[in-house]
Design a protein around this motif. Structure first.
Motif, PDB file in Angstrom:
ATOM      1  N   TYR A  55      17.692  -0.398  -6.526  1.00 54.05           N
ATOM      2  CA  TYR A  55      17.753   0.332  -7.802  1.00 54.05           C
ATOM      3  C   TYR A  55      18.001   1.822  -7.609  1.00 54.05           C
ATOM      4  N   SER A  56      18.631   2.389  -8.647  1.00 53.60           N
ATOM      5  CA  SER A  56      18.734   3.851  -8.692  1.00 53.60           C
ATOM      6  C   SER A  56      18.424   4.271 -10.130  1.00 53.60           C
ATOM      7  N   GLY A  57      18.219   5.563 -10.316  1.00 52.04           N
ATOM      8  CA  GLY A  57      17.870   5.983 -11.674  1.00 52.04           C
ATOM      9  C   GLY A  57      18.118   7.460 -11.890  1.00 52.04           C
ATOM     10  N   PHE A  58      18.115   7.839 -13.164  1.00 53.16           N
ATOM     11  CA  PHE A  58      18.162   9.269 -13.467  1.00 53.16           C
ATOM     12  C   PHE A  58      16.945   9.652 -14.302  1.00 53.16           C
ATOM     13  N   ALA A  59      16.640  10.947 -14.283  1.00 47.97           N
ATOM     14  CA  ALA A  59      15.507  11.452 -15.072  1.00 47.97           C
ATOM     15  C   ALA A  59      15.885  12.816 -15.626  1.00 47.97           C
ATOM     16  N   PHE A  60      15.228  13.166 -16.702  1.00 46.03           N
ATOM     17  CA  PHE A  60      15.440  14.518 -17.238  1.00 46.03           C
ATOM     18  C   PHE A  60      14.177  14.970 -17.962  1.00 46.03           C
ATOM     19  N   GLY A  61      14.027  16.272 -18.099  1.00 48.67           N
ATOM     20  CA  GLY A  61      12.888  16.828 -18.830  1.00 48.67           C
ATOM     21  C   GLY A  61      13.382  17.936 -19.745  1.00 48.67           C
TER      22      GLY A  61
END
Ligand code: DAH
Length: 339
Positions: A299-305
């Motif tokens: 798996y891979s993923g992105f995140a943001f705040g």
């Protein structure tokens, strides 16, 4: 004379009417300025002394009887007309229902949630009092890591393991620990930092964290998602991702929206550049996935705040972040018309 008055008493007691005019004429006849009672009172001085007492008593009886009759007949008319309709007098002014208003932070938070719900994200929450693992260590910030200094942390009492979360990224960790991919979640909430309080920064503020983990998630997905967000939120689709550093993402970037330079306020808000920074983002560091029990090979993923307060200040032209927490009703009332 006394006999005449007694007759009048009987007449008064027998009188009845539901007609306003008749009642008024009756009142004038007995109680009016030139009415019978005044005539009788004027007669008083001519009454022989030994009759004065009885005379006085009968005119008083007549006066009281006439007054009571008039009052009771008028009352009867009024209560009759009130009971005419179920709702009483419909022309009476209504009772004011005081309306509350939503807090501008909630307005903006709900708008952000709304936008992400439309593309399959859910909403998750975590505690504001956190432990070191969820706020730092699991996010690739081990003890003594210099990046911990980026966030001036409030620790609770003397236990360095208990703190007020410095960002909503801690909810990412909790969510990944409890859920298997595919993950699409946003986590709005309050965060705390030991910063000097000024018009632009406070020791507590609000963020929305976003997290997307699945097979084959790429940086292009991240950019597209952010672009969709800024278009829906601000009506602006031009964004810029500036290379940056966060321990929990690799690569990392800062998100700027092209706001424009049309008005004087635009110059002030964007410091003359036209670009507005709204938050940080990146591809979730494989170490973070591993720390949360997710296979980083698969798996891979992105995140943001994203900071909510800054956006609320921008959209509602609020000049000072402290206004959000002062509870001044003159400020809060202005948001009555916004849902
Ligand atoms: N946690 C960061 C902060 O509070 C914001 C952030 C940056 C969150 C990058 C992220 C991210 O999820 O990928 O400054």
């Amino acid at each position: 004379m006394i006999e005449t008055i007694k007759k009048h008493i009987a007449e008064v007691q027998a009188f009845s009417s539901t007609n306003k005019e008749e009642i008024e004429n009756f009142r004038i006849k007995y109680l009016g300025k030139k009415g019978l009672l005044n005539d009788f009172f004027a007669e008083f001085k001519n009454v022989p002394n030994e009759q004065k007492k009885e005379f006085g008593q009968v005119i008083n009886t007549l006066k009281n009887a006439a007054q009571e009759k008039v009052d009771s007949l008028k009352d009867a008319i009024e209560s009759n007309s009130e009971s005419k309709g179920v709702y009483g007098d419909l022309s009476r002014p209504g009772e004011v229902v005081p309306l509350g208003s939503r807090h501008p932070i909630s307005i903006v938070k709900n708008k952000i949630i709304d936008i992400f719900l439309r593309i399959g994200f859910n909403v998750s929450e975590g505690p504001e009092i956190e432990d070191d693992w969820h706020n730092f260590t699991a996010l690739n910030l081990p003890e003594y890591h210099p990046a911990r200094d980026m966030q001036d942390t409030f620790f609770i009492q003397t236990n360095p393991d208990v703190l007020l979360r410095t960002h909503t990224s801690s909810v990412q960790v909790r969510y990944m620990e409890d859920n298997k991919p595919p993950i699409r979640t946003i986590s709005p909430g309050r965060v705390y930092r030991n910063e000097a309080i000024s018009a632009r920064s406070h020791c507590f503020f609000h963020q929305v964290e976003g997290l997307y983990v699945d097979k084959g998630v790429s940086f292009a997905d991240l950019k597209q998602t952010l672009q969709y967000f800024t278009t829906e939120m601000f009506g602006k689709s031009k964004i810029r991702l500036r290379p940056s550093y966060f321990p929990f993402t690799e690569p990392s970037a800062e998100v700027d929206v092209y706001w424009g330079l049309e008005t004087e306020a635009d110059y002030r808000i964007t410091k003359g550049t036209g670009w507005l920074e709204i938050g940080g983002c990146g591809m979730v560091d494989p170490n973070v996935l591993k720390n949360c029990g997710i296979d980083a090979e698969e798996y891979s993923g992105f995140a943001f705040g994203v900071g909510i307060d800054r956006i609320a200040m921008l959209l509602h032209q609020i000049p000072d972040i402290r206004m959000f927490s002062e509870n001044d009703v003159r400020f809060l009332e202005q948001f009555k018309s916004v849902l």
